[in-house]
Scaffold this motif. Structure first.
Motif, mmCIF file in Angstrom:
data_model
loop_
_atom_site.group_PDB
_atom_site.id
_atom_site.type_symbol
_atom_site.label_atom_id
_atom_site.label_comp_id
_atom_site.label_asym_id
_atom_site.label_seq_id
_atom_site.Cartn_x
_atom_site.Cartn_y
_atom_site.Cartn_z
ATOM 1 N N ARG A 101 -20.256 -129.992 37.090
ATOM 2 C CA ARG A 101 -19.232 -128.997 36.734
ATOM 3 C C ARG A 101 -19.373 -127.742 37.592
ATOM 4 O O ARG A 101 -18.379 -127.124 37.975
ATOM 5 N N PHE A 102 -20.617 -127.389 37.928
ATOM 6 C CA PHE A 102 -20.855 -126.255 38.829
ATOM 7 C C PHE A 102 -20.177 -126.511 40.176
ATOM 8 O O PHE A 102 -19.483 -125.643 40.709
ATOM 9 N N LEU A 103 -20.374 -127.704 40.724
ATOM 10 C CA LEU A 103 -19.774 -128.027 42.026
ATOM 11 C C LEU A 103 -18.247 -128.003 41.954
ATOM 12 O O LEU A 103 -17.583 -127.503 42.870
ATOM 13 N N ILE A 104 -17.704 -128.512 40.866
ATOM 14 C CA ILE A 104 -16.243 -128.481 40.686
ATOM 15 C C ILE A 104 -15.768 -127.028 40.620
ATOM 16 O O ILE A 104 -14.807 -126.644 41.292
ATOM 17 N N GLY A 105 -16.456 -126.224 39.824
ATOM 18 C CA GLY A 105 -16.093 -124.809 39.705
ATOM 19 C C GLY A 105 -16.233 -124.073 41.026
ATOM 20 O O GLY A 105 -15.396 -123.235 41.381
ATOM 21 N N LEU A 106 -17.265 -124.404 41.774
ATOM 22 C CA LEU A 106 -17.491 -123.769 43.070
ATOM 23 C C LEU A 106 -16.369 -124.119 44.046
ATOM 24 O O LEU A 106 -15.848 -123.246 44.746
ATOM 25 N N ARG A 107 -15.984 -125.384 44.060
ATOM 26 C CA ARG A 107 -14.881 -125.798 44.942
ATOM 27 C C ARG A 107 -13.568 -125.141 44.525
ATOM 28 O O ARG A 107 -12.760 -124.753 45.361
ATOM 29 N N THR A 108 -13.362 -125.024 43.236
ATOM 30 C CA THR A 108 -12.106 -124.486 42.716
ATOM 31 C C THR A 108 -12.026 -122.965 42.835
ATOM 32 O O THR A 108 -10.991 -122.426 43.213
ATOM 33 N N HIS A 109 -13.123 -122.284 42.497
ATOM 34 C CA HIS A 109 -13.084 -120.823 42.372
ATOM 35 C C HIS A 109 -13.949 -120.079 43.383
ATOM 36 O O HIS A 109 -14.014 -118.845 43.335
ATOM 37 N N GLY A 110 -14.623 -120.806 44.259
ATOM 38 C CA GLY A 110 -15.483 -120.124 45.229
ATOM 39 C C GLY A 110 -16.597 -119.376 44.526
ATOM 40 O O GLY A 110 -17.175 -119.870 43.573
ATOM 41 N N ARG A 111 -16.851 -118.163 44.977
ATOM 42 C CA ARG A 111 -17.974 -117.385 44.440
ATOM 43 C C ARG A 111 -17.578 -116.459 43.290
ATOM 44 O O ARG A 111 -18.236 -115.448 43.051
ATOM 45 N N GLU A 112 -16.560 -116.803 42.591
ATOM 46 C CA GLU A 112 -16.176 -116.038 41.396
ATOM 47 C C GLU A 112 -16.944 -116.633 40.216
ATOM 48 O O GLU A 112 -16.463 -117.531 39.524
ATOM 49 N N TRP A 113 -18.165 -116.119 40.026
ATOM 50 C CA TRP A 113 -19.108 -116.748 39.102
ATOM 51 C C TRP A 113 -18.613 -116.792 37.665
ATOM 52 O O TRP A 113 -18.917 -117.737 36.937
ATOM 53 N N SER A 114 -17.855 -115.817 37.246
ATOM 54 C CA SER A 114 -17.359 -115.852 35.863
ATOM 55 C C SER A 114 -16.407 -117.033 35.673
ATOM 56 O O SER A 114 -16.418 -117.684 34.630
ATOM 57 N N LYS A 115 -15.620 -117.323 36.698
ATOM 58 C CA LYS A 115 -14.706 -118.471 36.608
ATOM 59 C C LYS A 115 -15.476 -119.783 36.710
ATOM 60 O O LYS A 115 -15.174 -120.749 36.007
ATOM 61 N N VAL A 116 -16.483 -119.806 37.585
ATOM 62 C CA VAL A 116 -17.311 -121.013 37.707
ATOM 63 C C VAL A 116 -18.034 -121.263 36.383
ATOM 64 O O VAL A 116 -18.111 -122.402 35.907
ATOM 65 N N ALA A 117 -18.531 -120.189 35.756
ATOM 66 C CA ALA A 117 -19.233 -120.322 34.472
ATOM 67 C C ALA A 117 -18.319 -120.915 33.402
ATOM 68 O O ALA A 117 -18.772 -121.682 32.552
ATOM 69 N N LYS A 118 -17.041 -120.583 33.455
ATOM 70 C CA LYS A 118 -16.101 -121.155 32.483
ATOM 71 C C LYS A 118 -15.941 -122.651 32.694
ATOM 72 O O LYS A 118 -15.749 -123.399 31.735
ATOM 73 N N VAL A 119 -16.049 -123.090 33.941
ATOM 74 C CA VAL A 119 -15.977 -124.528 34.222
ATOM 75 C C VAL A 119 -17.263 -125.210 33.758
ATOM 76 O O VAL A 119 -17.230 -126.280 33.156
ATOM 77 N N VAL A 120 -18.397 -124.563 34.008
ATOM 78 C CA VAL A 120 -19.693 -125.130 33.601
ATOM 79 C C VAL A 120 -19.783 -125.183 32.073
ATOM 80 O O VAL A 120 -20.288 -126.146 31.501
ATOM 81 N N ARG A 121 -19.305 -124.138 31.414
ATOM 82 C CA ARG A 121 -19.204 -124.024 29.955
ATOM 83 C C ARG A 121 -20.510 -123.755 29.218
ATOM 84 O O ARG A 121 -20.499 -123.163 28.162
ATOM 85 N N THR A 122 -21.639 -124.197 29.727
ATOM 86 C CA THR A 122 -22.893 -124.084 28.974
ATOM 87 C C THR A 122 -23.842 -123.038 29.543
ATOM 88 O O THR A 122 -24.972 -122.917 29.078
ATOM 89 N N ARG A 123 -23.388 -122.287 30.554
ATOM 90 C CA ARG A 123 -24.245 -121.292 31.202
ATOM 91 C C ARG A 123 -23.508 -119.964 31.334
ATOM 92 O O ARG A 123 -22.285 -119.929 31.432
#
Length: 118
Positions: free
Chosen positions: A72-94
């Motif tokens: 999920r981190f990799l998916i979030g990274l590909r989708t949102h780049g370095r916008e960690w708050s958005k990546v965290a929403k994709v990861v959901r558990t961190r």
């Protein structure tokens, strides 16, 4: 009491500054009371020039990232780049910070492997 102090010394030797564990061993004091006694005891040891255990290292959750979280981190990274708050929403558990720290380590690993950044 001398008996409590003896149990404290045994637990302190075994567990260091893990006050909840020391308190369980002492049995008659709370973790806060045990910590207060421990800090007083460490001051006495220090004055006497004796060795005291180092403080516990504070670490993150201490939980290894699961494969699902990594994916999920990799998916979030590909989708949102370095916008960690958005990546965290994709990861959901961190948290955002955990994701940013994980990304830092992830990028370091990629560099070591010669794969560069995504």
């Amino acid at each position: 009491t001398p008996d409590e102090h003896e149990r404290f010394i045994a637990a302190f030797t075994l567990h260091g500054r893990k006050w909840k564990k020391v308190a369980k061993h002492v049995r008659t004091k709370t973790p806060v009371q045990t910590q207060n006694h421990g800090e007083s005891h460490m001051r006495q040891l220090k004055r006497a020039g004796k060795k005291i255990p180092p403080p516990e290292k504070k670490r993150g959750s201490g939980k290894t990232w699961t494969l699902a979280e990594h994916d999920r981190f990799l998916i979030g990274l590909r989708t949102h780049g370095r916008e960690w708050s958005k990546v965290a929403k994709v990861v959901r558990t961190r948290t955002n910070k955990q994701v940013a720290n994980y990304a830092y380590i992830h990028f370091q690993q990629l560099e070591r492997e010669g794969k560069g950044h995504l």
